[in-house]
Every structure is written in C-alpha cells, then in structure tokens.
Design an enzyme around this catalytic site. Structure first.
Site, PDB file in Angstrom:
ATOM      1  N   GLY A  24       0.857  -1.178   0.000  1.00 11.59           N
ATOM      2  CA  GLY A  24       0.000   0.000   0.000  1.00 11.59           C
ATOM      3  C   GLY A  24       0.889   1.223   0.000  1.00 11.59           C
ATOM      4  O   GLY A  24       1.751   1.358  -0.854  1.00 11.59           O
ATOM      5  N   CYS A  25       0.756   2.064   0.963  1.00 14.46           N
ATOM      6  CA  CYS A  25       1.536   3.294   1.064  1.00 14.46           C
ATOM      7  C   CYS A  25       3.012   2.999   1.340  1.00 14.46           C
ATOM      8  O   CYS A  25       3.340   2.361   2.331  1.00 14.46           O
ATOM      9  CB  CYS A  25       0.976   4.159   2.181  1.00 14.46           C
ATOM     10  SG  CYS A  25       1.967   5.618   2.542  1.00 14.46           S
ATOM     11  N   PHE A  26       3.892   3.481   0.490  1.00 18.04           N
ATOM     12  CA  PHE A  26       5.308   3.219   0.727  1.00 18.04           C
ATOM     13  C   PHE A  26       5.864   3.997   1.906  1.00 18.04           C
ATOM     14  O   PHE A  26       6.877   3.613   2.478  1.00 18.04           O
ATOM     15  CB  PHE A  26       6.175   3.383  -0.524  1.00 18.04           C
ATOM     16  CG  PHE A  26       6.027   4.641  -1.342  1.00 18.04           C
ATOM     17  CD1 PHE A  26       5.785   5.874  -0.787  1.00 18.04           C
ATOM     18  CD2 PHE A  26       6.168   4.556  -2.716  1.00 18.04           C
ATOM     19  CE1 PHE A  26       5.681   7.015  -1.558  1.00 18.04           C
ATOM     20  CE2 PHE A  26       6.075   5.693  -3.518  1.00 18.04           C
ATOM     21  CZ  PHE A  26       5.830   6.932  -2.932  1.00 18.04           C
ATOM     22  N   TRP A  27       5.218   5.072   2.313  1.00 14.42           N
ATOM     23  CA  TRP A  27       5.702   5.796   3.503  1.00 14.42           C
ATOM     24  C   TRP A  27       5.645   4.892   4.728  1.00 14.42           C
ATOM     25  O   TRP A  27       6.555   4.883   5.547  1.00 14.42           O
ATOM     26  CB  TRP A  27       4.868   7.036   3.765  1.00 14.42           C
ATOM     27  CG  TRP A  27       4.915   8.114   2.730  1.00 14.42           C
ATOM     28  CD1 TRP A  27       5.847   8.288   1.735  1.00 14.42           C
ATOM     29  CD2 TRP A  27       3.980   9.176   2.578  1.00 14.42           C
ATOM     30  NE1 TRP A  27       5.554   9.387   0.997  1.00 14.42           N
ATOM     31  CE2 TRP A  27       4.406   9.959   1.487  1.00 14.42           C
ATOM     32  CE3 TRP A  27       2.829   9.535   3.262  1.00 14.42           C
ATOM     33  CZ2 TRP A  27       3.710  11.099   1.063  1.00 14.42           C
ATOM     34  CZ3 TRP A  27       2.148  10.662   2.843  1.00 14.42           C
ATOM     35  CH2 TRP A  27       2.590  11.438   1.757  1.00 14.42           C
ATOM     36  N   CYS A  28       4.549   4.145   4.868  1.00 12.58           N
ATOM     37  CA  CYS A  28       4.403   3.220   6.006  1.00 12.58           C
ATOM     38  C   CYS A  28       5.440   2.107   5.934  1.00 12.58           C
ATOM     39  O   CYS A  28       6.126   1.819   6.917  1.00 12.58           O
ATOM     40  CB  CYS A  28       3.011   2.589   6.013  1.00 12.58           C
ATOM     41  SG  CYS A  28       1.666   3.716   6.378  1.00 12.58           S
TER      42      CYS A  28
END
Length: 193
Positions: A24-28
């Site tokens: 999903g979100c690469f920041w996470c």
C-alpha cells in the site's frame, strides 16, 4: 528525471541482497522496515507497471500499472528473507484487494516482487502457510510476481516519516502502526531504535 533502476541488476554481494515489497503506502512500509536490524537501506518507489520513469502523480492516477513499493537492501547474515516476509505480512492487511485503508487502486496492491527462485519459493510457502493457518479471516490476495524495473520515487518521498513525523498522516496512521510493529518485532529491531 531518470529514476530507473534495473531489478536485474540486483545488489547481491556477499554482504547484501535485495527484497521488493508493496504494502500500500510506501511511507508506512519504509518506516517499518527501516527499524529492522540487518536492513541497510529502504527506498520508496514504483514497480510492476508499464510506463517508463513514472511520476508519483501518474502512479496515483492508477493508469501506469505500478505499485507503490519499497526496495530493501539487507544483510542476510543478520536478517533472513523469511523474517522480512513475516514483517511484510504483519505490516499490512494482505487480504484486501487493491486497497490499504483509505488508499484504493491497483497502485496500493499487496505484492511481493521476487528477485530469484528462492525468494519466490519462500514467498509462496509463507502465503500458503498463512492461508492454511487461518491467521486471517479472509484469503490472502498478495500477488507474487517476478521483479521488474524499480523506479525510485521522488526525493521528497524518501524517509518521509522520519522527516515529517508531525504531518497528519504520519502522526495518525504511521506512528501507531510503527508502535505496534516495534512491539511485535522487538527482538529484530536495530539497537538504536
């Protein structure tokens, strides 16, 4: 801007190997994997699509076929690929198709991009074992596919959580997820975390 990095040019020296995951979100994902002992580097980027050098805006539109993902450089003497798979599966919900939380679209799919036959075998084995164990109420939909070109995301996406801890998404989504992750993986964390 040329972000291109060939997945076939895998850094596979005696000391490091590469793993590529989409949760999903690469920041996470980046924030979680950076805490693990043996992980040397985590780069946010895009893979699995059909457009050369995609931008964040293009990937977010969902028309390039890319997934937001991370490329992890790790020391297999300190952390195994199997341990990275455990972090992958526990770091997101692998039962939701093309969705993580409020992020919806193929760019947020759960995906393991394997770099060799051993990674493929271990990924398939982990997915099968989790499905058989009943660890999740629904079947795991994680895609397991051969690594393709990896394109690093724009500079402002790299180390996003570390640079923006007070930003709303970081404070309310990533920070609690990171706290939970640290409790589960306390024995695999870097000592300075």
């Amino acid at each position: 801007m040329n972000n291109e990095s060939s997945a076939s040019a895998v850094i596979d020296t005696a000391n490091t190997q590469i793993a590529t995951f989409g949760t999903g979100c690469f920041w996470c994902s980046e924030a979680l994997f950076e805490t693990l002992d043996g992980v040397k580097d985590v780069v946010s980027g895009y893979s699995g699509g059909n457009v050369k050098n995609p931008s964040y805006r293009e990937v977010c539109e969902g028309t390039t076929g890319h997934a937001e993902c991370i490329q992890v450089t790790y020391d297999p003497k300190k952390i195994t690929y199997t341990a990275l798979l455990e972090a992958f599966f526990r770091g997101h919900d692998p039962t939701t198709l093309n969705r993580q939380g409020n992020d919806v679209g193929t760019q947020y799919r759960s995906v393991i991009f394997y770099h060799n036959d051993e990674q493929k075998k271990l990924a398939e084995q982990a997915k099968d074992e989790l499905n058989k164990s009943g660890a999740y109420a629904k079947p795991i939909v994680t895609e397991i596919t051969k690594a393709d070109k990896f394109y690093p995301a724009e500079d402002y996406h790299q180390d996003y959580f570390a640079k923006n801890p007070d930003q709303g998404y970081c404070a309310y989504v990533i920070a609690p997820k990171l706290d939970k992750f640290r409790k589960v993986f306390h024995d695999k964390l870097k000592k300075n975390i």
